[in-house]
Write a protein that holds these residues in place. Sequence first.
Motif, PDB file in Angstrom:
ATOM      1  N   ILE A 287     -11.571   0.502  -1.734  1.00 36.84           N
ATOM      2  CA  ILE A 287     -10.918   1.399  -2.677  1.00 36.84           C
ATOM      3  C   ILE A 287     -10.268   2.586  -1.961  1.00 36.84           C
ATOM      4  CG2 ILE A 287     -11.300   2.914  -4.675  1.00 36.84           C
ATOM      5  CD1 ILE A 287     -13.638   0.998  -5.416  1.00 36.84           C
ATOM      6  N   ASP A 288     -10.972   3.195  -1.033  1.00 33.68           N
ATOM      7  CA  ASP A 288     -10.454   4.343  -0.306  1.00 33.68           C
ATOM      8  C   ASP A 288      -9.937   3.898   1.061  1.00 33.68           C
ATOM      9  OD1 ASP A 288     -11.366   6.375  -2.302  1.00 33.68           O
ATOM     10  OD2 ASP A 288     -13.315   5.564  -1.754  1.00 33.68           O
ATOM     11  N   SER A 289      -9.713   4.862   1.967  1.00 44.39           N
ATOM     12  CA  SER A 289      -9.297   4.515   3.320  1.00 44.39           C
ATOM     13  C   SER A 289     -10.428   4.806   4.293  1.00 44.39           C
ATOM     14  CB  SER A 289      -8.037   5.294   3.715  1.00 44.39           C
ATOM     15  OG  SER A 289      -8.370   6.534   4.321  1.00 44.39           O
ATOM     16  N   TYR A 290     -10.194   4.495   5.560  1.00 43.93           N
ATOM     17  CA  TYR A 290     -11.213   4.685   6.584  1.00 43.93           C
ATOM     18  C   TYR A 290     -11.338   6.136   7.053  1.00 43.93           C
ATOM     19  CZ  TYR A 290     -12.399  -0.217   7.507  1.00 43.93           C
ATOM     20  OH  TYR A 290     -12.883  -1.492   7.402  1.00 43.93           O
ATOM     21  N   VAL A 291     -10.386   6.977   6.725  1.00 43.41           N
ATOM     22  CA  VAL A 291     -10.360   8.335   7.277  1.00 43.41           C
ATOM     23  C   VAL A 291     -10.295   9.343   6.139  1.00 43.41           C
ATOM     24  CG1 VAL A 291      -8.999   9.944   8.672  1.00 43.41           C
ATOM     25  CG2 VAL A 291      -9.368   7.608   9.475  1.00 43.41           C
TER      26      VAL A 291
ATOM     27  N   LEU B 125      -3.487   5.006  -2.626  1.00 46.53           N
ATOM     28  CA  LEU B 125      -3.182   4.822  -4.039  1.00 46.53           C
ATOM     29  C   LEU B 125      -3.755   3.497  -4.516  1.00 46.53           C
ATOM     30  CD1 LEU B 125      -1.657   6.222  -6.351  1.00 46.53           C
ATOM     31  CD2 LEU B 125       0.361   4.890  -5.707  1.00 46.53           C
ATOM     32  N   GLY B 126      -4.455   3.516  -5.645  1.00 48.84           N
ATOM     33  CA  GLY B 126      -5.104   2.317  -6.149  1.00 48.84           C
ATOM     34  C   GLY B 126      -4.181   1.448  -6.988  1.00 48.84           C
ATOM     35  N   HIS B 127      -4.619   0.223  -7.267  1.00 53.45           N
ATOM     36  CA  HIS B 127      -3.857  -0.710  -8.094  1.00 53.45           C
ATOM     37  C   HIS B 127      -3.590  -0.108  -9.470  1.00 53.45           C
ATOM     38  CE1 HIS B 127      -5.871  -3.379  -5.166  1.00 53.45           C
ATOM     39  NE2 HIS B 127      -4.810  -4.157  -5.311  1.00 53.45           N
ATOM     40  N   GLY B 128      -2.345  -0.133  -9.901  1.00 49.87           N
ATOM     41  CA  GLY B 128      -1.979   0.358 -11.218  1.00 49.87           C
ATOM     42  C   GLY B 128      -1.991   1.864 -11.360  1.00 49.87           C
ATOM     43  N   GLU B 129      -2.129   2.592 -10.250  1.00 46.40           N
ATOM     44  CA  GLU B 129      -2.223   4.048 -10.309  1.00 46.40           C
ATOM     45  C   GLU B 129      -0.881   4.718 -10.019  1.00 46.40           C
ATOM     46  OE1 GLU B 129      -6.921   4.414  -8.924  1.00 46.40           O
ATOM     47  OE2 GLU B 129      -5.342   5.394  -7.740  1.00 46.40           O
ATOM     48  N   THR B 130      -0.706   5.902 -10.602  1.00 46.62           N
ATOM     49  CA  THR B 130       0.469   6.728 -10.385  1.00 46.62           C
ATOM     50  C   THR B 130       0.039   8.039  -9.732  1.00 46.62           C
ATOM     51  OG1 THR B 130       1.643   5.774 -12.278  1.00 46.62           O
ATOM     52  CG2 THR B 130       2.396   7.915 -11.505  1.00 46.62           C
ATOM     53  N   LEU B 131       0.775   8.447  -8.724  1.00 51.19           N
ATOM     54  CA  LEU B 131       0.495   9.676  -7.977  1.00 51.19           C
ATOM     55  C   LEU B 131       1.526  10.741  -8.313  1.00 51.19           C
ATOM     56  CD1 LEU B 131      -0.697  11.343  -5.491  1.00 51.19           C
ATOM     57  CD2 LEU B 131       1.004  10.119  -4.101  1.00 51.19           C
TER      58      LEU B 131
ATOM     59  N   TRP C  16     -12.335 -10.933 -10.103  1.00 53.14           N
ATOM     60  CA  TRP C  16     -11.499  -9.738 -10.079  1.00 53.14           C
ATOM     61  C   TRP C  16     -11.969  -8.724  -9.046  1.00 53.14           C
ATOM     62  CZ3 TRP C  16      -6.973 -10.653 -11.677  1.00 53.14           C
ATOM     63  CH2 TRP C  16      -6.764 -11.606 -12.671  1.00 53.14           C
ATOM     64  N   VAL C  17     -13.258  -8.720  -8.725  1.00 53.21           N
ATOM     65  CA  VAL C  17     -13.703  -7.926  -7.583  1.00 53.21           C
ATOM     66  C   VAL C  17     -13.070  -8.476  -6.308  1.00 53.21           C
ATOM     67  CG1 VAL C  17     -15.721  -7.448  -6.126  1.00 53.21           C
ATOM     68  CG2 VAL C  17     -15.835  -7.024  -8.582  1.00 53.21           C
ATOM     69  N   ASP C  18     -13.054  -9.806  -6.194  1.00 54.62           N
ATOM     70  CA  ASP C  18     -12.408 -10.433  -5.042  1.00 54.62           C
ATOM     71  C   ASP C  18     -10.917 -10.104  -5.015  1.00 54.62           C
ATOM     72  OD1 ASP C  18     -12.829 -12.721  -2.882  1.00 54.62           O
ATOM     73  OD2 ASP C  18     -10.974 -13.211  -3.952  1.00 54.62           O
ATOM     74  N   TYR C  19     -10.276 -10.168  -6.162  1.00 59.19           N
ATOM     75  CA  TYR C  19      -8.835  -9.948  -6.250  1.00 59.19           C
ATOM     76  C   TYR C  19      -8.455  -8.528  -5.842  1.00 59.19           C
ATOM     77  CZ  TYR C  19      -4.119 -10.243  -8.269  1.00 59.19           C
ATOM     78  OH  TYR C  19      -2.758 -10.250  -8.453  1.00 59.19           O
ATOM     79  N   PHE C  20      -9.147  -7.544  -6.395  1.00 51.42           N
ATOM     80  CA  PHE C  20      -8.763  -6.156  -6.174  1.00 51.42           C
ATOM     81  C   PHE C  20      -9.406  -5.517  -4.936  1.00 51.42           C
ATOM     82  CE2 PHE C  20      -7.999  -6.292 -10.884  1.00 51.42           C
ATOM     83  CZ  PHE C  20      -6.648  -6.002 -10.838  1.00 51.42           C
ATOM     84  N   CYS C  21     -10.536  -6.041  -4.484  1.00 51.42           N
ATOM     85  CA  CYS C  21     -11.318  -5.323  -3.469  1.00 51.42           C
ATOM     86  C   CYS C  21     -11.549  -6.097  -2.178  1.00 51.42           C
ATOM     87  CB  CYS C  21     -12.678  -4.924  -4.041  1.00 51.42           C
ATOM     88  SG  CYS C  21     -12.590  -3.847  -5.489  1.00 51.42           S
TER      89      CYS C  21
ATOM     90  N   GLU D  97       0.808  -1.204   0.000  1.00 57.02           N
ATOM     91  CA  GLU D  97       0.000   0.000   0.000  1.00 57.02           C
ATOM     92  C   GLU D  97       0.852   1.271   0.000  1.00 57.02           C
ATOM     93  OE1 GLU D  97      -3.168   0.241  -0.247  1.00 57.02           O
ATOM     94  OE2 GLU D  97      -4.063  -1.649   0.408  1.00 57.02           O
ATOM     95  N   ALA D  98       0.254   2.348  -0.494  1.00 59.58           N
ATOM     96  CA  ALA D  98       0.823   3.693  -0.362  1.00 59.58           C
ATOM     97  C   ALA D  98      -0.305   4.616   0.088  1.00 59.58           C
ATOM     98  CB  ALA D  98       1.421   4.174  -1.685  1.00 59.58           C
ATOM     99  N   PHE D  99      -0.205   5.088   1.337  1.00 60.52           N
ATOM    100  CA  PHE D  99      -1.152   6.054   1.894  1.00 60.52           C
ATOM    101  C   PHE D  99      -0.466   7.417   1.933  1.00 60.52           C
ATOM    102  CE2 PHE D  99      -2.175   1.942   3.866  1.00 60.52           C
ATOM    103  CZ  PHE D  99      -3.515   1.815   3.529  1.00 60.52           C
TER     104      PHE D  99
END
Length: 570
Positions: free
Chosen positions: A127-131, A137-143, A398-403, A80-82
Amino acid sequence: MTTALVANPNAEVVTRAGRRWVLFGTHRRELRAEIDRGADFEAVRARHASLPGEGTIVVLSARADEPTVRAHRGITSAYEAFYCLDSSGEAVVTDLFRDALARLDPDDRTVPDRAKADHLLYRTTPIDSYVDRIHRLGHGETLAWTPGETTPRTELTETLAPESVLSPETAHERLDEALSAACAPIAGDSTLMLSGGVDSTVLATYLGEETESVTGSWDTPELEFEREYADRANELLETDRELVEMRESEYRERLEAAVDALGMPPHQLQTPTFDGIYRALDDETLVSGQVADAVFGLGGSLEVGRTVWKTRHLGFVPAVAEKLRRHHEVLETLRRHPSDPDGMGLQYAVYTDVSAVIDAIGRREYERRQRERYEYAMDRVGRATGDPYAQHVHVGQWVDYFCEDAVTVWRQAGLARGTEMYTPFAGKAIAELALGLPSPERYVRDGEPKHVPKRLLGEHYPEYDRSKPKGNGNFPAERFLATGPLESIFDEYEVPAFAPDVDGPIVDRSPGLAWNLAGYAVWRDRVLRSDDLEVAPHTRAVSMPPAPARASSSTASRNDRGLPDEGASG
């Protein structure tokens, strides 16, 4: 000042040409070599995308011609990247959610309604965080982000592409190559988490001749058969095994300790098992067979759906018996479009009494949460094809895989204890291998579910019983909450205010819903509201002063939180 808080003990930190790189995952050494040769961010990201494993890259820059923070999470990466602005206004990027949370004052830790809805449905925020203030940062995403000048900008820059010229008959050969490549960096220098199932057992082949292993074991009667599986597998593999034994009577205490360390709700009931293993071992790298189910299995729901689809002609028979009524209900979910919130595909990784949750959050919000998962997953792998059953299973996989997120939570729990959970089945090459097999043949062939890793295991260990019932280490939630170690959990931790309004005790309506609420309540009272929450003690602080053109009154390194600061060293 911008700081990366690094909890992963194996992360590589590289300083070169005004940039500080933090590398997480399978192929850190290859990426470091690229950086040493002078590669820029785009080149390193491209090299990362070409490799078979999983990983995430974070770059802090002091150069005036590029963003201060750039990061890329590999398409299959559970590293993860928060990122956030902490309560003092300082920019923070971290691999551990608990560390980001610790940099916020309690009053700044607000939980949005969408996170509460997600937790009721999925036990996690997929997909997001709790706060609100902490971004993920999501799978395959660049910030790209220059704090103080620009808002964080993310873009989906990597997706999965099916491997071509692949057949179900030979897929296990490609899996052999992919697992070998994924395990090579840690072979001989790691400990296998041995459950005795197909996934953990097959990995032993790739970890060296003198494999060390560990098994977490509880005295819970319902899990006794799984202990026998692990014992039998260890006899076959002849590993040097350590047994971590835990008592059911201490489950609640271990749950609380796991949440304290993790800094997040615990997701699955197995989380204290993983935390118990991390606490018992000093090894910095533990290898897990997690993710194989998401790629090649999907368990009981897959079997039910396959049986119903093969007998769909029974849909014309009046539902006069309970089995026929259930058959009709499942068939109705298969006849819906795979994007339908109530279709079979989007019911994967939903852990609750859906009707009760809809009463609490509203039908519109329920549909929004479901469709967001659908779009997130399908953007990364492409839409489903084939007959209705094949399409729903593709979406469910894939919902199971990513989420589904259990693997992310268990890796986070390890990082909180100074341990990396290494997951070879999460490699990009393996995901593309699976995607290259047509649905549903990637999951079941000639009546055998999860046939690809099973066939590979059979070649390595012909004596292994591949026909035995599957275990998953899951505790009996209903008994635990009704008469077991969690019986008084809501006496100590108040039921969250957003809980559905049901008649009588929640556990009587739905053990799954009760567990979702119990996990959240423990986290809320012990972590979210804590005024003395600190970053994990082993966390490294990697700082980068602002670029000269962006500097204010000072560019001196500042770290007043008692963290080991790597400054500008390599």
